[in-house]
Design a protein around this motif. Structure first.
Motif, short mmCIF file in Angstrom:
data_model
loop_
_atom_site.label_atom_id
_atom_site.label_comp_id
_atom_site.label_asym_id
_atom_site.label_seq_id
_atom_site.Cartn_x
_atom_site.Cartn_y
_atom_site.Cartn_z
N ASP A 35 0.77 -0.99 0.08
CA ASP A 35 0.14 -0.10 0.07
C ASP A 35 0.88 1.28 0.02
N TYR A 36 2.24 1.11 0.52
CA TYR A 36 3.00 2.28 0.68
C TYR A 36 4.38 1.75 0.07
N GLN A 37 4.55 2.71 -1.09
CA GLN A 37 5.96 2.41 -1.56
C GLN A 37 7.09 3.13 -0.90
N VAL A 38 7.91 2.85 -0.12
CA VAL A 38 9.08 3.62 0.52
C VAL A 38 9.99 3.61 0.02
N GLY A 39 10.56 4.44 -0.64
CA GLY A 39 12.03 4.50 -1.43
C GLY A 39 13.11 5.60 -0.50
N VAL A 40 13.91 4.98 -0.37
CA VAL A 40 15.05 5.63 0.21
C VAL A 40 16.30 5.87 -0.99
N CYS A 41 16.62 7.36 -0.70
CA CYS A 41 17.49 7.82 -1.84
C CYS A 41 18.83 7.32 -1.45
N THR A 42 19.65 6.59 -2.07
CA THR A 42 20.94 6.12 -1.81
C THR A 42 21.92 6.53 -2.99
N ASN A 43 21.55 7.77 -3.78
CA ASN A 43 22.27 8.37 -4.82
C ASN A 43 23.41 9.17 -3.84
N THR A 44 24.23 9.82 -4.49
CA THR A 44 25.79 10.26 -3.88
C THR A 44 25.53 11.08 -2.78
N LEU A 45 24.85 12.11 -2.75
CA LEU A 45 24.61 12.79 -1.63
C LEU A 45 23.81 12.44 -0.50
N CYS A 46 22.70 11.85 -0.86
CA CYS A 46 21.95 11.09 0.27
C CYS A 46 22.78 10.08 0.81
N ALA A 47 23.36 9.27 0.22
CA ALA A 47 24.14 8.27 0.89
C ALA A 47 25.03 8.55 1.68
N VAL A 48 25.98 9.63 1.29
CA VAL A 48 26.92 10.15 2.32
C VAL A 48 26.63 10.80 3.54
N MET A 49 25.19 11.18 3.35
CA MET A 49 24.35 11.97 4.29
C MET A 49 23.62 11.10 5.12
N GLY A 50 23.89 9.84 4.82
CA GLY A 50 22.95 8.69 5.83
C GLY A 50 22.14 7.97 5.13
N GLY A 51 21.93 7.91 4.00
CA GLY A 51 21.04 7.20 3.04
C GLY A 51 21.09 5.69 3.24
N ASP A 52 22.30 5.32 3.13
CA ASP A 52 22.73 4.02 3.35
C ASP A 52 22.41 3.58 4.66
N ALA A 53 22.60 4.14 5.53
CA ALA A 53 22.41 3.66 6.94
C ALA A 53 20.86 3.67 7.09
N ILE A 54 20.14 4.59 6.68
CA ILE A 54 18.53 4.38 6.62
C ILE A 54 18.10 3.46 6.02
N PHE A 55 18.69 2.84 4.85
CA PHE A 55 18.13 1.74 4.08
C PHE A 55 18.48 0.49 4.74
N ASP A 56 19.65 0.26 5.40
CA ASP A 56 19.95 -0.80 5.99
C ASP A 56 19.29 -0.96 7.35
N THR A 57 19.01 0.12 8.16
CA THR A 57 18.06 -0.03 8.97
C THR A 57 16.71 -0.34 8.92
N LEU A 58 16.05 0.01 7.71
CA LEU A 58 14.72 -0.29 7.27
C LEU A 58 14.70 -1.80 6.95
N LYS A 59 15.83 -1.98 6.26
CA LYS A 59 15.85 -3.59 5.77
C LYS A 59 15.60 -4.54 6.96
N GLU A 60 16.31 -4.24 7.92
CA GLU A 60 16.61 -5.25 9.24
C GLU A 60 15.24 -5.02 9.94
N HIS A 61 14.71 -3.72 10.12
CA HIS A 61 13.39 -3.61 10.91
C HIS A 61 12.21 -4.10 10.29
N LEU A 62 12.16 -4.13 9.04
CA LEU A 62 10.98 -4.51 8.17
C LEU A 62 11.33 -5.99 7.70
#
Length: 284
Positions: free
Chosen positions: A85-112
């Motif tokens: 019902d909800y498409q949750v997209g985490v930006c992991t391109n350059t600036l978002c990644a270095v500002m924490g996007g990769d950490a957010i994506f890894d956290t959500l993978k584990e949490h969900l």
């Protein structure tokens, strides 16, 4: 193995889609130009572009199913398998990644408990890492059904998906209130968002996005440093162009002279366990 023909829509669904498709076709001088909104239309029916939806678009526009499939697999906003019902997209391109996007994506993978392009067992949330959302000045950015949630952290993103799963109201940083993915697809097909106040709530660009426009117009901006002084060195202690170098004042090397966007997170491949690959037909 050869596949059986796509199952047709039930009669009442087909009648409703035919009426909507007629309205879409009326907007274009050439019928095949209506393919993109028609793909959003069939996606609003099932939550993804099924073989039945592809057959409907091909028949309506007098195209081959191969032509429709080529378009539906080219654009990432069209799903080729059932989604949440909800498409949750985490930006992991350059600036978002270095500002924490990769950490957010890894956290959500584990949490969900899901990987990239996978959906939670309750069918509520589909998680994916996505490319640039053109919101770099609000990095790291998470999108829910294409609405912005800016300046996220692993903690705030975790709370966000928990609220979505629990059915609690969430408010995007910018944009209209969140609706279901099917409803979002219908809006993208070009049909009006009839929710009270939704259109007025869309707003505009955020302040960080407008700084460049103000500079281009010659408007004065508050004086601010782009790069903060390092190691407690005051800005006026640094040698200016044409001034002699003071050996008692430390001049940082290029390795020490860090950007104002110093990465708070180590970066890595966004999702090595679930690499993005060619879009597959449903059921594969």
């Amino acid at each position: 193995m050869p596949q059986l023909p796509a199952t047709p829509y039930p009669a009442e669904v087909r009648a409703r889609l035919d009426a909507d498709a007629k309205e879409v076709l009326a907007r274009y001088p050439g019928s095949r130009s209506a393919l993109l909104p028609l793909l959003h239309l069939v996606q609003s029916e099932e939550g993804y572009v099924s073989r039945t939806g592809i057959a409907f678009c091909a028949e309506t526009l007098d195209l081959t199913t191969a032509e429709v499939t080529a378009v539906s697999t080219f654009y990432s906003m069209y799903r080729r398998r059932p989604s949440g019902d909800y498409q949750v997209g985490v930006c992991t391109n350059t600036l978002c990644a270095v500002m924490g996007g990769d950490a957010i994506f890894d956290t959500l993978k584990e949490h969900l408990g899901v990987g990239n392009n996978e959906t939670t067992e309750d069918g509520k949330v589909t998680l994916e890492h996505i490319e640039c959302n053109a919101a770099c000045d609000f990095a790291p950015v998470v999108m829910v059904n294409w609405e912005f949630f800016d300046n996220q952290t692993p903690e705030s993103a975790t709370q966000l998906v928990d609220d979505l799963i629990a059915g609690r109201t969430v408010e995007p940083t910018r944009g209209a209130p969140i609706c279901s993915y099917k409803d979002t697809a219908r809006i993208l097909a070009g049909f009006p968002d009839e929710r009270p106040g939704a259109v007025e709530a869309t707003g505009g660009a955020g302040p960080a996005s407008l700084v460049g426009l103000k500079l281009a117009k010659g408007e004065a901006l508050p004086k601010a440093r782009v790069v903060s002084p390092r190691a407690g060195q005051p800005a006026d202690a640094r040698p200016q162009d044409g001034q002699p170098h003071d050996p008692q004042v430390h001049d940082p090397s290029s390795a020490e002279r860090l950007s104002s966007h110093d990465a708070p997170q180590q970066t890595s491949a966004s999702d090595p366990e679930h690499p993005a690959g060619p879009a597959a037909e449903e059921g594969e």
